[in-house]
Motif scaffolding. Structure first.
Motif, PDB file in Angstrom:
ATOM      1  N   ALA A 153       0.820  -1.220   0.000  1.00 30.63           N
ATOM      2  CA  ALA A 153       0.000   0.000   0.000  1.00 30.63           C
ATOM      3  C   ALA A 153       0.850   1.264   0.000  1.00 30.63           C
ATOM      4  O   ALA A 153       0.448   2.285  -0.575  1.00 30.63           O
ATOM      5  CB  ALA A 153      -0.935  -0.001   1.212  1.00 30.63           C
ATOM      6  N   HIS A 190     -12.453  -5.520   8.656  1.00 29.25           N
ATOM      7  CA  HIS A 190     -11.709  -4.846   7.600  1.00 29.25           C
ATOM      8  C   HIS A 190     -10.663  -5.785   7.009  1.00 29.25           C
ATOM      9  O   HIS A 190     -10.103  -6.629   7.706  1.00 29.25           O
ATOM     10  CB  HIS A 190     -10.995  -3.604   8.146  1.00 29.25           C
ATOM     11  CG  HIS A 190     -11.931  -2.484   8.482  1.00 29.25           C
ATOM     12  ND1 HIS A 190     -12.417  -1.617   7.542  1.00 29.25           N
ATOM     13  CD2 HIS A 190     -12.466  -2.096   9.678  1.00 29.25           C
ATOM     14  CE1 HIS A 190     -13.214  -0.730   8.133  1.00 29.25           C
ATOM     15  NE2 HIS A 190     -13.255  -1.004   9.424  1.00 29.25           N
ATOM     16  N   ARG A 198      -6.508  -3.810   2.018  1.00 26.47           N
ATOM     17  CA  ARG A 198      -7.418  -2.883   1.339  1.00 26.47           C
ATOM     18  C   ARG A 198      -7.573  -1.600   2.136  1.00 26.47           C
ATOM     19  O   ARG A 198      -7.608  -0.495   1.581  1.00 26.47           O
ATOM     20  CB  ARG A 198      -8.777  -3.554   1.135  1.00 26.47           C
ATOM     21  CG  ARG A 198      -9.743  -2.728   0.272  1.00 26.47           C
ATOM     22  CD  ARG A 198     -11.060  -3.459   0.055  1.00 26.47           C
ATOM     23  NE  ARG A 198     -10.831  -4.752  -0.565  1.00 26.47           N
ATOM     24  CZ  ARG A 198     -11.234  -5.913  -0.041  1.00 26.47           C
ATOM     25  NH1 ARG A 198     -11.855  -5.945   1.123  1.00 26.47           N
ATOM     26  NH2 ARG A 198     -10.997  -7.052  -0.679  1.00 26.47           N
ATOM     27  N   LEU A 199      -7.640  -1.737   3.451  1.00 22.37           N
ATOM     28  CA  LEU A 199      -7.780  -0.559   4.303  1.00 22.37           C
ATOM     29  C   LEU A 199      -6.554   0.345   4.194  1.00 22.37           C
ATOM     30  O   LEU A 199      -6.676   1.571   4.072  1.00 22.37           O
ATOM     31  CB  LEU A 199      -7.984  -1.001   5.756  1.00 22.37           C
ATOM     32  CG  LEU A 199      -8.082   0.124   6.805  1.00 22.37           C
ATOM     33  CD1 LEU A 199      -9.222   1.079   6.479  1.00 22.37           C
ATOM     34  CD2 LEU A 199      -8.283  -0.479   8.196  1.00 22.37           C
ATOM     35  N   ALA A 250      -4.542   0.555   1.683  1.00 23.83           N
ATOM     36  CA  ALA A 250      -4.544   1.145   0.346  1.00 23.83           C
ATOM     37  C   ALA A 250      -5.474   2.360   0.303  1.00 23.83           C
ATOM     38  O   ALA A 250      -5.168   3.374  -0.344  1.00 23.83           O
ATOM     39  CB  ALA A 250      -4.970   0.108  -0.691  1.00 23.83           C
ATOM     40  N   GLU A 251      -6.609   2.260   1.000  1.00 18.48           N
ATOM     41  CA  GLU A 251      -7.547   3.384   1.043  1.00 18.48           C
ATOM     42  C   GLU A 251      -6.945   4.591   1.767  1.00 18.48           C
ATOM     43  O   GLU A 251      -7.297   5.736   1.471  1.00 18.48           O
ATOM     44  CB  GLU A 251      -8.839   2.953   1.725  1.00 18.48           C
ATOM     45  CG  GLU A 251      -9.649   1.938   0.926  1.00 18.48           C
ATOM     46  CD  GLU A 251     -10.822   1.381   1.721  1.00 18.48           C
ATOM     47  OE1 GLU A 251     -10.933   1.738   2.923  1.00 18.48           O
ATOM     48  OE2 GLU A 251     -11.609   0.597   1.167  1.00 18.48           O
ATOM     49  N   LEU A 252      -6.046   4.325   2.706  1.00 22.12           N
ATOM     50  CA  LEU A 252      -5.444   5.397   3.494  1.00 22.12           C
ATOM     51  C   LEU A 252      -4.133   5.906   2.906  1.00 22.12           C
ATOM     52  O   LEU A 252      -3.492   6.786   3.483  1.00 22.12           O
ATOM     53  CB  LEU A 252      -5.189   4.912   4.927  1.00 22.12           C
ATOM     54  CG  LEU A 252      -6.427   4.510   5.736  1.00 22.12           C
ATOM     55  CD1 LEU A 252      -6.008   3.917   7.074  1.00 22.12           C
ATOM     56  CD2 LEU A 252      -7.339   5.713   5.955  1.00 22.12           C
ATOM     57  N   SER A 253      -3.741   5.372   1.755  1.00 19.47           N
ATOM     58  CA  SER A 253      -2.426   5.694   1.203  1.00 19.47           C
ATOM     59  C   SER A 253      -2.320   7.116   0.683  1.00 19.47           C
ATOM     60  O   SER A 253      -1.221   7.579   0.374  1.00 19.47           O
ATOM     61  CB  SER A 253      -2.081   4.712   0.076  1.00 19.47           C
ATOM     62  OG  SER A 253      -3.019   4.823  -0.986  1.00 19.47           O
ATOM     63  N   THR A 254      -3.446   7.819   0.568  1.00 22.19           N
ATOM     64  CA  THR A 254      -3.408   9.197   0.046  1.00 22.19           C
ATOM     65  C   THR A 254      -3.280  10.230   1.156  1.00 22.19           C
ATOM     66  O   THR A 254      -3.320  11.431   0.866  1.00 22.19           O
ATOM     67  CB  THR A 254      -4.695   9.487  -0.748  1.00 22.19           C
ATOM     68  OG1 THR A 254      -5.841   9.310   0.104  1.00 22.19           O
ATOM     69  CG2 THR A 254      -4.807   8.562  -1.953  1.00 22.19           C
ATOM     70  N   GLN A 255      -3.137   9.801   2.394  1.00 23.17           N
ATOM     71  CA  GLN A 255      -3.040  10.753   3.505  1.00 23.17           C
ATOM     72  C   GLN A 255      -1.796  11.632   3.353  1.00 23.17           C
ATOM     73  O   GLN A 255      -0.672  11.144   3.351  1.00 23.17           O
ATOM     74  CB  GLN A 255      -2.987  10.009   4.845  1.00 23.17           C
ATOM     75  CG  GLN A 255      -4.245   9.215   5.166  1.00 23.17           C
ATOM     76  CD  GLN A 255      -5.483  10.103   5.227  1.00 23.17           C
ATOM     77  OE1 GLN A 255      -5.422  11.232   5.679  1.00 23.17           O
ATOM     78  NE2 GLN A 255      -6.602   9.571   4.765  1.00 23.17           N
ATOM     79  N   GLN A 301     -11.562   4.007  11.934  1.00 23.10           N
ATOM     80  CA  GLN A 301     -12.459   3.311  11.012  1.00 23.10           C
ATOM     81  C   GLN A 301     -13.603   2.635  11.781  1.00 23.10           C
ATOM     82  O   GLN A 301     -13.387   2.031  12.830  1.00 23.10           O
ATOM     83  CB  GLN A 301     -11.696   2.267  10.196  1.00 23.10           C
ATOM     84  CG  GLN A 301     -10.565   2.849   9.369  1.00 23.10           C
ATOM     85  CD  GLN A 301     -11.032   3.933   8.434  1.00 23.10           C
ATOM     86  OE1 GLN A 301     -11.981   3.747   7.686  1.00 23.10           O
ATOM     87  NE2 GLN A 301     -10.356   5.084   8.493  1.00 23.10           N
TER      88      GLN A 301
END
Length: 565
Positions: free
Chosen positions: A462, A491, A495-496, A498-503, A523
């Motif tokens: 991620a 969760h 995947r979780l 990866a969803e937070l990788s834009t922080q 979460q």
């Protein structure tokens, strides 16, 4: 250098104060340093033969003429008063320098423009090393009133120039959205009574806390009264609607034993009845039940709303951003009330400091911040956040406050930027106090090495650019525990992550694993959400039924009440 313009109608009373000993014998050697006519202004400070009446008569000469012309009707508020004070630590100014300051201020404000022979009469009295008092009568020799529109702002602007030229401390420029500071008399009264804050400050803080907690205008006044605060409303002559209000602190009376009232707008601009109505509807409107079945929901809702506020600060919609900052001020008050522990003092200090940052000359779009304000009100009735969820919320407030400081700084809002920065340091201190124990507990309860290695692989997938920094962070072990909890809650860790990788915080964070830990912690529990959906589909159940409403919000419960200390 701080000017403070006000008006009144008692010239002799003000003169008696300026040349007298002061309320606590703090005046030393009071004397005139500048005047409209140094040869024609009697100086009771240096001339024993000069009296207060003589000076008042000379100052009021044109006022008396104008009064006779008007048939005995003296102009209202004809006395103009402006103390000018240097900042703590500034160098000593001589009488000559103070005289120049006075002349520049009366010129800038329109009281006595240079070379205007018909200007108002004025004097500048010095009775301490660090300040003077400028007094004027606002009737000119030609019978007209001076042009003093925005005199306070013009005085501030001139003082900024004087600071630069005199080598004094450069203070922050204001935008007329700051609350009124307590007067010397208010501060002296608080000291005599053994109070650490004035009645004005105490009322302001209670009013902000109540406005953050309640849902309607009626509730606002009801809760204030339940705290022992006296409330007086002003009604429109025709409509009978409330058009203003005043508050009086318990036990705060004048010499006649009457309550001392402070109008809402005099406590702070956004506590006026019109500004309050922008945030509080006449009748309660809610999007969802005020009390959630899952005690974690209010905290998670607030974290999500704070993350949305981040996006508003990064947008070009300044009104929406200002609305989010105003609502965030409510969040800080309610977090301080709903969060127990030794760090509560820092959270309260942060809420107080952020008050200056929650408003600016930019008009706020409060509807854009509806979700954040509603989430803040949910916290008022919430139980203590489960586990580390409270810490995750504190972590979110730290980062939004820092973003608020940057937002104000970029727009030249100097006082607001400084206030947000002060609030940031209080929140950071509170977060560090509260987080240390929770992070240590998460580290102690780390999963098996096999599970940690699996999470390490998920992390590399991620965060290919941040993985090494995250793994080197001392809080990585605590993050593995949080990831294990998230997996148990339904969760998928990879995947979780990866969803937070834009922080964006990870790019500059000193402890990236700590940043990621609280994002994961916030979460929602997927298994609980799924169970609630099934129960809702099959019919009402205990899980979907809100508990009985408490009679009083957390922020206003009896243990939080009491006379100011």
């Amino acid at each position: 250098m701080v000017p403070d313009v006000s008006t009144g109608s008692d010239s002799r009373g003000l003169i008696a104060y300026l040349f007298g000993p002061g309320r606590r014998d703090e005046h030393t050697n009071p004397h005139i340093v500048a005047a409209w006519d140094m040869t024609g202004a009697p100086d009771p400070g240096h001339d024993p033969a000069a009296t207060y009446s003589q000076l008042a008569k000379r100052l009021d000469h044109h006022v008396d003429l104008r009064t006779r012309e008007l048939g005995g009707k003296k102009p209202s508020q004809h006395v103009w008063h402006c103390p000018v004070r240097t900042a703590p630590g500034d160098r000593y100014l001589t009488d000559t320098e103070w005289a120049e300051v006075a002349r520049r201020v009366v010129h800038a404000t329109g009281i006595a423009p240079d070379r205007d022979e018909r200007a108002c009469r004025w004097i500048a009295v010095r009775h301490a090393d660090d300040h003077i008092h400028i007094m004027a009568t606002t009737v000119r020799a030609d019978g007209r009133r001076p042009r003093t529109h925005q005199d306070g702002r013009r005085a501030q602007t001139e003082c900024r120039r004087i600071e630069a030229e005199f080598g004094l401390r450069r203070l922050k420029s204001g935008d007329l959205t700051a609350p009124r500071t307590p007067t010397g008399a208010e501060r002296a009264k608080a000291e005599r009574q053994g109070q650490t804050v004035t009645a004005r400050h105490w009322l302001r803080e209670r009013a902000y806390a109540v406005a953050a907690a309640v849902h309607t205008e009626a509730d606002y006044f009801t809760v204030l009264q339940s705290l022992g605060i006296k409330v007086k409303t002003r009604l429109g002559p025709e409509s009978g609607d409330v058009i203003g209000y005043s508050l009086a602190a318990p036990g705060d009376t004048n010499s006649a034993g009457e309550p001392i009232w402070y109008g809402g707008s005099k406590l702070a601009p956004d506590l006026s009845i019109n500004r309050l109505r922008e945030r509080l509807p006449d009748q309660e409107v809610t999007d969802r039940p005020r009390f959630a079945a899952d005690p974690a929901e209010p905290w998670q809702h607030t974290i999500t709303a704070i993350q949305t506020a981040h996006f508003a600060l990064d947008s070009d919609d300044h009104a929406a951003a200002q609305g989010q900052l105003a609502a965030f001020g409510d969040v800080l008050y309610n977090i301080a009330s709903a969060t127990p522990g030794p760090h509560r003092a820092e959270l309260r200090a942060a809420a107080t400091a952020f008050n200056r940052a929650r408003r600016s000359a930019t008009r706020a779009d409060h509807q854009a911040a509806h979700a954040l304000r509603q989430a803040a009100k949910e916290l008022t009735y919430a139980s203590n956040g489960p586990g580390g969820l409270t810490i995750a919320l504190l972590f979110a407030t730290v980062h939004l406050t820092r973003a608020a400081a940057r937002w104000h700084e970029q727009r030249g809002h100097e006082q607001q930027a400084a206030a947000a920065d002060e609030a940031f340091h209080h929140l950071q201190a509170g977060y560090q106090q509260a987080a240390a124990t929770v992070l240590a507990d998460l580290t102690r309860r780390a999963p098996r090495a096999e599970t940690a290695r699996r999470f390490e692989q998920d992390l590399h997938a991620a965060f290919p650019n941040h993985a090494d920094r995250i793994l080197a962070d001392p809080t990585w072990t605590a993050l593995t525990t949080t990831l294990a909890h998230a997996e148990t809650a339904g969760h998928n860790p990879r995947r979780l992550l990866a969803e937070l990788s834009t922080q964006q915080e990870l790019d500059s964070a000193e402890h990236p694993a700590e940043v990621l830990n609280w994002h994961v912690y916030a979460q929602p529990n997927k298994l609980v959400q799924a169970a609630r959906k099934r129960n809702t589909f099959n019919g009402p159940s205990s899980m979907s039924t809100a508990p009985n409403l408490p009679a009083t919000p957390v922020a206003m419960r009896p243990q939080e009440r009491g006379r100011r200390r």
